[in-house]
Design an enzyme around this catalytic site. Sequence first.
Site, short mmCIF file in Angstrom:
data_model
loop_
_atom_site.label_atom_id
_atom_site.label_comp_id
_atom_site.label_asym_id
_atom_site.label_seq_id
_atom_site.Cartn_x
_atom_site.Cartn_y
_atom_site.Cartn_z
N GLY A 122 37.97 20.31 31.25
CA GLY A 122 38.43 19.04 31.82
C GLY A 122 38.71 19.12 33.31
O GLY A 122 39.85 19.34 33.72
N LEU A 123 37.69 18.93 34.10
CA LEU A 123 37.82 18.96 35.56
C LEU A 123 37.65 17.57 36.17
O LEU A 123 38.49 17.09 36.90
CB LEU A 123 36.80 19.93 36.16
CG LEU A 123 36.73 20.02 37.68
CD1 LEU A 123 38.04 20.60 38.23
CD2 LEU A 123 35.55 20.89 38.11
N THR A 124 36.53 16.91 35.86
CA THR A 124 36.19 15.64 36.49
C THR A 124 37.15 14.52 36.06
O THR A 124 37.53 14.43 34.89
CB THR A 124 34.75 15.24 36.13
OG1 THR A 124 33.87 16.31 36.50
CG2 THR A 124 34.33 13.98 36.86
N GLU A 125 37.50 13.68 37.02
CA GLU A 125 38.37 12.52 36.77
C GLU A 125 37.73 11.26 37.34
O GLU A 125 36.75 11.34 38.08
CB GLU A 125 39.74 12.75 37.43
CG GLU A 125 40.50 13.96 36.89
CD GLU A 125 41.90 14.06 37.47
OE1 GLU A 125 42.28 13.19 38.28
OE2 GLU A 125 42.62 15.02 37.11
N PRO A 126 38.26 10.10 37.00
CA PRO A 126 37.71 8.86 37.56
C PRO A 126 37.65 8.87 39.08
O PRO A 126 36.73 8.28 39.66
CB PRO A 126 38.67 7.78 37.03
CG PRO A 126 39.17 8.35 35.74
CD PRO A 126 39.29 9.82 35.97
N SER A 130 33.01 15.69 42.56
CA SER A 130 32.73 16.83 43.44
C SER A 130 33.96 17.17 44.28
O SER A 130 34.18 18.32 44.64
CB SER A 130 31.54 16.51 44.34
OG SER A 130 30.37 16.30 43.56
N ARG A 269 -6.37 14.88 24.22
CA ARG A 269 -6.62 13.49 24.60
C ARG A 269 -7.96 13.37 25.31
O ARG A 269 -8.24 14.08 26.28
CB ARG A 269 -5.50 13.01 25.52
CG ARG A 269 -5.71 11.62 26.07
CD ARG A 269 -5.38 10.57 25.02
NE ARG A 269 -5.20 9.27 25.62
CZ ARG A 269 -5.94 8.20 25.33
NH1 ARG A 269 -6.92 8.29 24.45
NH2 ARG A 269 -5.70 7.05 25.91
N HIS A 339 0.87 11.68 30.05
CA HIS A 339 0.79 11.15 28.69
C HIS A 339 0.49 9.66 28.66
O HIS A 339 0.26 9.10 27.57
CB HIS A 339 2.12 11.40 27.95
CG HIS A 339 2.23 12.78 27.36
ND1 HIS A 339 2.34 13.91 28.14
CD2 HIS A 339 2.26 13.21 26.07
CE1 HIS A 339 2.45 14.97 27.36
NE2 HIS A 339 2.40 14.58 26.11
N GLU A 364 27.63 19.70 36.83
CA GLU A 364 28.03 21.00 37.37
C GLU A 364 27.68 21.14 38.86
O GLU A 364 27.27 22.19 39.33
CB GLU A 364 27.43 22.15 36.55
CG GLU A 364 27.97 22.19 35.14
CD GLU A 364 27.93 23.55 34.50
OE1 GLU A 364 28.07 24.56 35.20
OE2 GLU A 364 27.76 23.60 33.28
#
Length: 382
Positions: A122-126, A130, A269, A339, A364
């Site tokens: 749990g690092l990132t917050e609103p 970065s 193909r 494709h 990350e």
Amino acid sequence: MELTQEYLDLVDSVRDFAQSAVAPVSAQHDRDKTFPYEVVAQMGEMGLFGLPFPEEFGGMGGDYFALALALEELGKVDQSVAITLEAGVSLGAMPIYRFGTREQQERWLPDLLSAKRLAGFGLTEPGAGSDAGATATTARADGDEFVINGAKQFITNSGTDITSLVTVTAVTGEKPGGGKEISTIVVPSDTPGFVAEPPYDKVGWHASDTHPLSFTDARVPQANLLGDRGRGYANFLSILDEGRIAIAGLATGVAQGCVDECIKYARERKSFGKAIAEYQSVSFAIARMESRAHVSRMAYYDAAAKMLAGKPFKKEASIAKMVSSEAAMDNARMATQIHGGYGFMNEYLVSRHYRDSKILEVGEGTTEVQLMLIARSLGLPA
């Protein structure tokens, strides 16, 4: 750069597992947005979650390079499964192994390394991505407990039925010279006041578990402090440096998987009476894709070699992460083009890679963060 027989055996084993056990169920899990519990259990039985950990905690006694090699093979066929393993190891269990007390290691690691349980990071917050120094989640000391309040977002493996904990960064005070004192704290998933909010509706990685988290007067023992108080931010940055090698391995697998799918498709193909592989525009496009995958592989091999040799590897990890994530996105885009209309159909693996790959340039550490770190290593203003 040549792999030892032990590494080759691991690659063969994971490749066989990816093709026989993962690939057949990938499309269904992606379509239904369901977590692949049965696949995770099998990976646990194979020892993949314990690859870079010592045997005393239930690990395989391997190293980080072995993990990256396994992720490359899984990334070829299913990014959701690959990121579940990557996050479970490098973001979930590794902080406890690197910074935990013996008691914390013995309590949490055995179940995490066997995949009986999972852990989140749990690092990132609103308001803090970065710029992790902008952390707003707080952990106030109250007797022998921390009282945690705040929110985290985009947290992988945080809300499954087998999630046991999330390690979070939180402001625990003020530094002597001013500024936030940020520490890391283990929060068990059954802690009152800790809630894994409903999962995100994502563009890709549909079978990967990702939630926002909220903490409202969530109380945990101060003994759940992970590492030294005030070293949480620095410790998590070191975890991210290692994790970028793992992500690079995963992204290389995506880039190579797109090549493999295009070779098969181009041979089968037919257009205007011959296989499209016979057209130079197609064969040259695939050749460029192969070149990207090769360069990505050499980049993460180099970063892993420096890490295992105990040498500085921050710059090389950033290069590997940036180069490989861009290769994955570029190859997925070209694979979809080769494709044609089929590439736009979800039943084809390349369409899933196209949806899934963009996050590799973000998670990350964004591409811009990697450029900043590389520039700083060169003594340039970032």
